[in-house]
Write a protein that holds these residues in place. Structure first.
Motif, PDB file in Angstrom:
ATOM      1  N   UNK A   1      96.244  24.825 -48.947  1.00 57.12           N
ATOM      2  CA  UNK A   1      95.813  25.200 -47.604  1.00 57.12           C
ATOM      3  C   UNK A   1      96.928  26.021 -46.967  1.00 57.12           C
ATOM      4  N   UNK A   2      96.573  27.194 -46.463  1.00 54.20           N
ATOM      5  CA  UNK A   2      97.559  28.067 -45.845  1.00 54.20           C
ATOM      6  C   UNK A   2      97.822  27.690 -44.399  1.00 54.20           C
ATOM      7  N   UNK A   3      98.776  28.353 -43.823  1.00 54.60           N
ATOM      8  CA  UNK A   3      99.167  28.084 -42.443  1.00 54.60           C
ATOM      9  C   UNK A   3      98.021  28.372 -41.475  1.00 54.60           C
ATOM     10  N   UNK A   4      97.320  29.473 -41.712  1.00 59.06           N
ATOM     11  CA  UNK A   4      96.245  29.836 -40.799  1.00 59.06           C
ATOM     12  C   UNK A   4      95.072  28.867 -40.907  1.00 59.06           C
ATOM     13  N   UNK A   5      94.806  28.388 -42.133  1.00 57.65           N
ATOM     14  CA  UNK A   5      93.743  27.397 -42.302  1.00 57.65           C
ATOM     15  C   UNK A   5      94.083  26.116 -41.546  1.00 57.65           C
ATOM     16  N   UNK A   6      95.362  25.744 -41.594  1.00 62.87           N
ATOM     17  CA  UNK A   6      95.816  24.554 -40.888  1.00 62.87           C
ATOM     18  C   UNK A   6      95.598  24.705 -39.381  1.00 62.87           C
ATOM     19  N   UNK A   7      95.973  25.882 -38.847  1.00 62.36           N
ATOM     20  CA  UNK A   7      95.803  26.125 -37.410  1.00 62.36           C
ATOM     21  C   UNK A   7      94.328  26.128 -37.022  1.00 62.36           C
ATOM     22  N   UNK A   8      93.486  26.696 -37.884  1.00 62.38           N
ATOM     23  CA  UNK A   8      92.061  26.722 -37.587  1.00 62.38           C
ATOM     24  C   UNK A   8      91.490  25.302 -37.552  1.00 62.38           C
ATOM     25  N   UNK A   9      91.934  24.468 -38.490  1.00 62.99           N
ATOM     26  CA  UNK A   9      91.404  23.103 -38.528  1.00 62.99           C
ATOM     27  C   UNK A   9      91.838  22.327 -37.280  1.00 62.99           C
ATOM     28  N   UNK A  10      93.075  22.529 -36.810  1.00 60.31           N
ATOM     29  CA  UNK A  10      93.523  21.877 -35.575  1.00 60.31           C
ATOM     30  C   UNK A  10      92.702  22.341 -34.380  1.00 60.31           C
ATOM     31  N   UNK A  11      92.405  23.621 -34.335  1.00 59.84           N
ATOM     32  CA  UNK A  11      91.624  24.161 -33.230  1.00 59.84           C
ATOM     33  C   UNK A  11      90.212  23.580 -33.248  1.00 59.84           C
ATOM     34  N   UNK A  12      89.632  23.468 -34.459  1.00 63.84           N
ATOM     35  CA  UNK A  12      88.289  22.914 -34.581  1.00 63.84           C
ATOM     36  C   UNK A  12      88.274  21.443 -34.158  1.00 63.84           C
ATOM     37  N   UNK A  13      89.312  20.693 -34.541  1.00 63.29           N
ATOM     38  CA  UNK A  13      89.393  19.280 -34.162  1.00 63.29           C
ATOM     39  C   UNK A  13      89.462  19.136 -32.643  1.00 63.29           C
ATOM     40  N   UNK A  14      90.262  19.984 -31.987  1.00 57.82           N
ATOM     41  CA  UNK A  14      90.388  19.923 -30.527  1.00 57.82           C
ATOM     42  C   UNK A  14      89.066  20.262 -29.857  1.00 57.82           C
ATOM     43  N   UNK A  15      88.359  21.246 -30.387  1.00 58.45           N
ATOM     44  CA  UNK A  15      87.078  21.650 -29.810  1.00 58.45           C
ATOM     45  C   UNK A  15      86.062  20.507 -29.959  1.00 58.45           C
ATOM     46  N   UNK A  16      86.033  19.878 -31.152  1.00 59.97           N
ATOM     47  CA  UNK A  16      85.105  18.773 -31.379  1.00 59.97           C
ATOM     48  C   UNK A  16      85.403  17.594 -30.445  1.00 59.97           C
ATOM     49  N   UNK A  17      86.690  17.276 -30.248  1.00 55.01           N
ATOM     50  CA  UNK A  17      87.072  16.175 -29.368  1.00 55.01           C
ATOM     51  C   UNK A  17      86.652  16.458 -27.932  1.00 55.01           C
ATOM     52  N   UNK A  18      86.804  17.702 -27.475  1.00 56.13           N
ATOM     53  CA  UNK A  18      86.419  18.063 -26.113  1.00 56.13           C
ATOM     54  C   UNK A  18      84.910  17.945 -25.937  1.00 56.13           C
ATOM     55  N   UNK A  19      84.149  18.360 -26.939  1.00 58.47           N
ATOM     56  CA  UNK A  19      82.694  18.276 -26.856  1.00 58.47           C
ATOM     57  C   UNK A  19      82.248  16.814 -26.817  1.00 58.47           C
ATOM     58  N   UNK A  20      82.898  15.974 -27.616  1.00 59.77           N
ATOM     59  CA  UNK A  20      82.552  14.553 -27.643  1.00 59.77           C
ATOM     60  C   UNK A  20      82.856  13.890 -26.298  1.00 59.77           C
ATOM     61  N   UNK A  21      84.010  14.240 -25.685  1.00 54.61           N
ATOM     62  CA  UNK A  21      84.373  13.668 -24.383  1.00 54.61           C
ATOM     63  C   UNK A  21      83.388  14.095 -23.309  1.00 54.61           C
ATOM     64  N   UNK A  22      82.960  15.330 -23.354  1.00 55.08           N
ATOM     65  CA  UNK A  22      82.005  15.827 -22.364  1.00 55.08           C
ATOM     66  C   UNK A  22      80.668  15.098 -22.503  1.00 55.08           C
ATOM     67  N   UNK A  23      80.265  14.879 -23.750  1.00 53.48           N
ATOM     68  CA  UNK A  23      79.020  14.173 -24.018  1.00 53.48           C
ATOM     69  C   UNK A  23      79.061  12.731 -23.500  1.00 53.48           C
ATOM     70  N   UNK A  24      80.226  12.075 -23.688  1.00 54.30           N
ATOM     71  CA  UNK A  24      80.373  10.698 -23.222  1.00 54.30           C
ATOM     72  C   UNK A  24      80.306  10.622 -21.700  1.00 54.30           C
ATOM     73  N   UNK A  25      80.917  11.561 -21.039  1.00 56.02           N
ATOM     74  CA  UNK A  25      80.904  11.576 -19.561  1.00 56.02           C
ATOM     75  C   UNK A  25      79.486  11.738 -19.049  1.00 56.02           C
ATOM     76  N   UNK A  26      78.710  12.607 -19.690  1.00 51.76           N
ATOM     77  CA  UNK A  26      77.331  12.830 -19.251  1.00 51.76           C
ATOM     78  C   UNK A  26      76.484  11.581 -19.456  1.00 51.76           C
ATOM     79  N   UNK A  27      76.748  10.842 -20.531  1.00 46.30           N
ATOM     80  CA  UNK A  27      75.965   9.647 -20.814  1.00 46.30           C
ATOM     81  C   UNK A  27      76.330   8.506 -19.864  1.00 46.30           C
TER      82      UNK A  27
END
Length: 174
Positions: A1-27
């Protein structure tokens, strides 16, 4: 896994966590969401208008006071100076020139008059053999870094090369 792949995966994880938190607040609190702000703002404006004193229907626009911001934005209209009558001193005429006092605003707007150069004593230094501008600045001004200031004042005496000073030159000290 290259450096850029690592950064992309971190960004995707942060985006998923934010979406999950927003969903929980709405519920959790669908009723606790803020209401539309427009009716609340409109209601506050109506209450303030009702509490304000009534304005006359034919009132002229409000004249800005000297303390208001609008007054500072509008230039003052110049008043014509009254001409003194023959035989009357100029200072007795209404609207005559006013000498500002130290406490008046007009005094603060007028820059102080420069002191005459004749009364101010200028310190001078006569160059000795072995002197340099930095040595003179260190000895006479207390800081050798002020040699540029010394050169700027005496450029007419020294010439275009600050390192060529000759014994006998008379330099003006700041």
């Amino acid at each position: 896994m290259g450096l850029f792949d690592f950064l992309k995966s971190d960004k995707k994880k942060a985006h998923d966590a934010a979406a999950k938190a927003k969903e929980q607040i709405e519920q959790q609190a669908p009723a606790a969401r803020p209401a539309d702000a427009a009716p609340a703002t409109r209601g506050a404006a109506e209450r303030m208008a009702a509490a304000a004193p009534p304005k006359p229907a034919h009132a002229a626009p409000a004249k800005p006071t000297p303390a208001s911001a609008a007054h500072k934005a509008v230039p003052a209209t110049p008043k014509p100076a009254a001409m003194p009558k023959p035989g009357e001193p100029a200072s007795a005429a209404p609207g005559a020139a006013h000498t500002p006092t130290p406490a008046s605003a007009a005094h603060k707007a007028v820059p102080a008059a420069p002191k005459p150069a004749a009364t101010a004593k200028r310190r001078t230094y006569t160059v000795r053999p072995g002197d340099s501008l930095s040595a003179i600045a260190r000895r006479e001004l207390g800081n050798e870094g002020r040699w540029r200031e010394l050169y700027a004042i005496n450029q007419g005496v020294i010439g275009s090369h600050p390192d060529l000073i000759r014994p006998g030159m008379v330099l003006t000290l700041p």
